[in-house]
Design an enzyme around this catalytic site. Structure first.
Site, PDB file in Angstrom:
ATOM      1  N   GLY A  26       1.235  -6.790  -9.854  1.00 51.34           N
ATOM      2  CA  GLY A  26       1.198  -5.655 -10.376  1.00 51.34           C
ATOM      3  C   GLY A  26       1.944  -5.341 -12.154  1.00 51.34           C
ATOM      4  O   GLY A  26       1.227  -4.632 -12.744  1.00 51.34           O
ATOM      5  N   GLY A  27       2.659  -5.475 -11.875  1.00 54.59           N
ATOM      6  CA  GLY A  27       3.243  -5.526 -13.680  1.00 54.59           C
ATOM      7  C   GLY A  27       5.101  -5.252 -14.211  1.00 54.59           C
ATOM      8  O   GLY A  27       5.600  -5.448 -12.899  1.00 54.59           O
ATOM      9  N   HIS A  39       6.960  -1.754   1.948  1.00 56.25           N
ATOM     10  CA  HIS A  39       5.784  -1.114   0.383  1.00 56.25           C
ATOM     11  C   HIS A  39       4.832  -0.665   1.291  1.00 56.25           C
ATOM     12  O   HIS A  39       4.356  -0.840   1.869  1.00 56.25           O
ATOM     13  CB  HIS A  39       5.401  -2.476   0.541  1.00 56.25           C
ATOM     14  CG  HIS A  39       4.294  -2.119  -0.939  1.00 56.25           C
ATOM     15  ND1 HIS A  39       3.106  -1.775  -1.758  1.00 56.25           N
ATOM     16  CD2 HIS A  39       5.168  -3.357  -2.668  1.00 56.25           C
ATOM     17  CE1 HIS A  39       2.499  -1.921  -2.402  1.00 56.25           C
ATOM     18  NE2 HIS A  39       3.199  -1.903  -3.431  1.00 56.25           N
ATOM     19  N   ARG A  53      -3.078   1.858  -6.631  1.00 53.42           N
ATOM     20  CA  ARG A  53      -2.461   3.378  -7.093  1.00 53.42           C
ATOM     21  C   ARG A  53      -2.224   3.428  -8.843  1.00 53.42           C
ATOM     22  O   ARG A  53      -2.370   4.924  -8.529  1.00 53.42           O
ATOM     23  CB  ARG A  53      -1.569   3.746  -5.728  1.00 53.42           C
ATOM     24  CG  ARG A  53      -1.910   3.205  -4.224  1.00 53.42           C
ATOM     25  CD  ARG A  53      -0.914   2.885  -3.848  1.00 53.42           C
ATOM     26  NE  ARG A  53      -0.603   2.739  -3.454  1.00 53.42           N
ATOM     27  CZ  ARG A  53       1.996   2.113  -4.051  1.00 53.42           C
ATOM     28  NH1 ARG A  53       2.059   3.845  -4.115  1.00 53.42           N
ATOM     29  NH2 ARG A  53       1.774   1.368  -3.509  1.00 53.42           N
ATOM     30  N   SER A  94      10.596  -4.733 -10.203  1.00 53.60           N
ATOM     31  CA  SER A  94      11.878  -6.211  -9.598  1.00 53.60           C
ATOM     32  C   SER A  94      10.877  -7.314 -10.430  1.00 53.60           C
ATOM     33  O   SER A  94      11.558  -7.966 -11.028  1.00 53.60           O
ATOM     34  CB  SER A  94      11.192  -6.567  -8.070  1.00 53.60           C
ATOM     35  OG  SER A  94       8.768  -5.979  -8.641  1.00 53.60           O
TER      36      SER A  94
END
Length: 714
Positions: free
Chosen positions: A49-50, A257, A273, A436
């Site tokens: 995700g980033g 998660h 999301r 993370s």
């Protein structure tokens, strides 16, 4: 016996280890990185995700800064994190993003003008300013006040790992893969390297160094259902535990998660999301707004995981041969968005579930039959679409690990630790998405520098005979596993351990089940001493590897379970259904697990207090569930009064927000990382002739004044 000498030994070839190796080479150190796998296959590549950093470039990121990132991180941790470490992290993260850009990470960029987006399930238009064209874009992630997560579509970890690996090779770091660390070499409470097994030849040798840094990732594979790769078994942390000196912190803090693909367990990134995807139950109803009206699908991960399971327990889960689940709907985002920004998610869903998540075609109305009409809080039933992805919570991240101080030093002198293997303690009892993949890079920068400085000054003070004794001990253990008369099968023991952890030490925990788990894990640990390997070769022997790792994994499982049983409160990802409140009066501390004697069959547990009077933000209502669902610390009001007084006094003197922050909670950080982060909006402030940063002091004041408005506990 083969012994290799170096200045700096780094065990683990993911983002943290590779970034630390660059710091060492920049100081001229002879540096070796050992990795189980080719470094570009490290688990860092799986991050989708980033990476969070407060750049404040895009429209939905305006006004972001270190203070807000810090607040989100502390609240996300449920006040379990080390706030000084959190400050070090949020201050360095913007610099890390730009460093990575200079190394070739192709961050997704802002395009000026209108762009479609989905916010809270609604299609909207976001207009980006012309002067921000080409700057790094951020997306929304759970538990944050601003859109802060920088990304490269949904392959962020992959691009970051390749860029950092290339930079390490550019600096001529000696990277050796297919190497498995068996034990640390230590003497007089000092670490001097490690005993290592070559996975191809089976040769056991020693790497002796002035300093050793552990960066081997998390321990998710002690669970049966996990998003973690097979190499994430925690063996590195367990080896630190086995020194009898190093300690593990907060091992019971395990993140699940919310959106793992059923049944494979592959991660469906939070970016789904964050970009506007929604969760639906078996009737096609969007259910998260009924549980979390403010953050909905973008509540913190521990919250969303609990809400999904609560909803399934009410009978609203969709049936499948692999158990009940809910649906992740990203078809709502439109095919163009999915194919451009979530292409890895689409590829995974198509490959492993036969689903095209961009497909909004109606599949069936069967799921609407029997849909309740008297539960309007869950929204209207709708026919299932072909693209909905089956998901449920699974183990994902290890907040616990080898306990370090802010410099990355463990209790064993000369041994440092960074990344997910460490309890640095950035995350406390819950990690925010995007922090993370940020942590290993930032920790690799900060801890890598401290580690390199240690290696420059340290000396190797262990003789060859002692090193050879460590090698022989490992050789003898391999011989025992291959030739003992035990009858235990490693895979039977390992599989049962994973089942116990899933069934009794999962998202929801309860005293009786934890006691049962502890008893069975002790029995499995005793049985692991009688494992006999059927494949009798030393080289290229996966069964042998599983045999010596399983015993280590069981030690970690015991640390997790014992910590969870003793912690009689609910905090972050640690949810005790028999103790539903967060208890700051009794449990505002960090769990420390150690294994001082090889004869023990259980860890020794002690606690490290978190000092409220040194916190920049005192423990308060986190923003989820009932406001009164925590027991306040007795010194909370005293600390709040101190904080408020300091802010008001310094504001009268015209101090800016950074000067106020340093007065509230000083923290140590290398000057090159502590330097103020500049943002585009800073130039606008200067242009208006205003004092740089002063406009944000009021935000900081509001943050600490919330208790006077009745926004904390009731």
């Amino acid at each position: 016996m083969k012994i290799t000498y170096c200045d700096a030994l780094i065990i683990g070839g993911g983002l943290a280890g590779l970034r630390a190796s660059i710091a060492c080479k920049q100081k001229g150190l002879n540096t070796i990185v050992l990795s189980l796998v080719p470094v570009r296959r490290s688990h860092s590549a799986a991050a989708q995700g980033g990476m969070q950093a407060s750049l404040a470039n895009a429209k939905k990121s305006e006004g972001d800064n270190e203070d807000l990132h810090f607040l989100d991180t502390v609240k996300g941790s449920d006040w379990g994190c080390d706030q000084q470490v959190a400050r070090m992290f949020v201050t360095t993260a913007p610099k890390a993003i730009r460093e990575l850009a200079s190394w070739g990470v192709p961050w997704t960029r802002i395009k000026k003008g209108d762009r479609p987006a989905v916010v809270n399930g609604e299609h909207v238009i976001i207009t980006e300013r012309d002067d921000r064209h080409g700057y790094i874009l951020s997306r929304d992630f759970g538990g944050t006040k601003k859109w802060r997560t920088c990304f490269t579509a949904d392959a962020t970890g992959h691009t970051m790992l390749y860029a950092v690996a290339n930079e390490a090779l550019h600096h001529k770091v000696d990277i050796q893969d297919r190497k498995d660390m068996l034990a640390f070499i230590h003497h007089d409470n000092k670490c001097y390297g490690a005993v290592v097994r070559d996975l191809i030849t089976g040769e056991i040798s020693a790497y002796v160094s002035k300093g050793t840094l552990l960066a081997t990732g998390g321990y998710g594979r002690v669970y049966k259902h996990t998003t973690n790769a097979v190499i994430c078994d925690g063996a590195g942390a367990a080896s630190a535990l086995e020194t009898g000196v190093a300690k593990l912190g907060n091992m019971e803090a395990v993140q699940f998660h919310p959106t793992a693909l059923v049944p494979s367990g592959i991660l469906m990134t939070e970016g789904c999301r964050g970009d506007g995807g929604v969760l639906r139950d078996k009737f096609g109803r969007r259910f998260m707004p009924a549980y979390e009206p403010e953050k909905k699908e973008l509540a913190s991960r521990d919250v969303v995981s609990r809400r999904i399971l609560e909803h399934i327990q009410k009978g609203y889960g969709a049936k499948s041969p692999y158990g009940d689940h809910v649906w992740l709907d990203i078809a709502i985002l439109g095919r163009n968005h999915v194919e451009k920004n979530l292409r890895d998610v689409r590829d995974i869903a198509m490959t492993f579930a036969g689903i095209d998540p961009a497909d909004s075609e109606e599949q069936t109305k069967d799921n609407m039959q029997g849909a309740p009409t008297n539960e309007p809080e869950y929204g209207q039933a709708m026919a299932k679409q072909k693209g909905w992805i089956p998901i449920k919570p699974m183990q994902h991240y290890s907040m616990g690990g080898v306990r370090t101080n802010p410099k990355g030093e463990t209790h064993l002198k000369g041994l440092f630790c960074a990344g997910e293997a460490a309890c640095w303690d950035l995350h406390g009892f819950n990690r925010l998405g995007g922090n993370s993949v940020s942590e290993p890079v930032v920790a690799g920068m900060i801890i890598g520098d401290y580690f390199a400085s240690h290696c420059l000054e340290a000396q190797i003070e262990i003789n060859t005979q002692k090193v050879e004794a460590f090698i022989k001990e490992s050789q003898d253990y391999m011989h025992f596993l291959l030739h003992n008369e035990g009858k235990e099968d490693v895979y039977e023991i390992r599989e049962r351990m994973k089942e116990v952890m899933d069934e009794k030490v999962g998202v929801f925990r309860e005293g009786k089940k934890l006691e049962e788990a502890l008893k069975e894990l002790q029995e499995l640990y005793a049985r692991s001493k009688n494992i006999c390997v059927k494949n009798k070769v030393l080289h290229n022997n996966p069964e042998l590897e599983d045999a010596y790792r399983t015993k280590k994994m069981l030690k970690l499982a015991l640390c997790i379970t014992q910590g969870a049983l003793l912690r009689t409160e609910s905090r972050g990802a640690h949810t005790r259904i028999d103790y539903p409140k967060r208890d700051d009066e009794k449990w505002l501390n960090r769990t420390l697990a150690s294994w001082p004697s090889a004869e023990q069959d259980m860890p020794t547990i002690e606690y490290e207090e978190l000092d409220v009077m040194k916190m920049e933000i005192s423990p308060d209502f986190r923003g989820y569930g009932k406001k009164g669902n925590f027991i306040p610390h007795p010194k909370k009001e005293e600390r709040d009064a101190e904080i408020l007084k300091t802010i008001l006094e310094l504001e009268k003197l015209g101090k800016d927000r950074i000067e106020v922050q340093h007065a509230l909670m000083p923290f140590e950080l290398q000057e090159k990382y502590k330097a103020r982060n500049m943002r585009l909006e800073d130039e606008e402030v200067r242009a208006r002739g205003e004092h740089l940063y002063s406009f944000n002091v009021h935000d900081l004041l509001d943050q600490h004044n919330a208790n006077l408005k009745g926004e904390h506990h009731e």
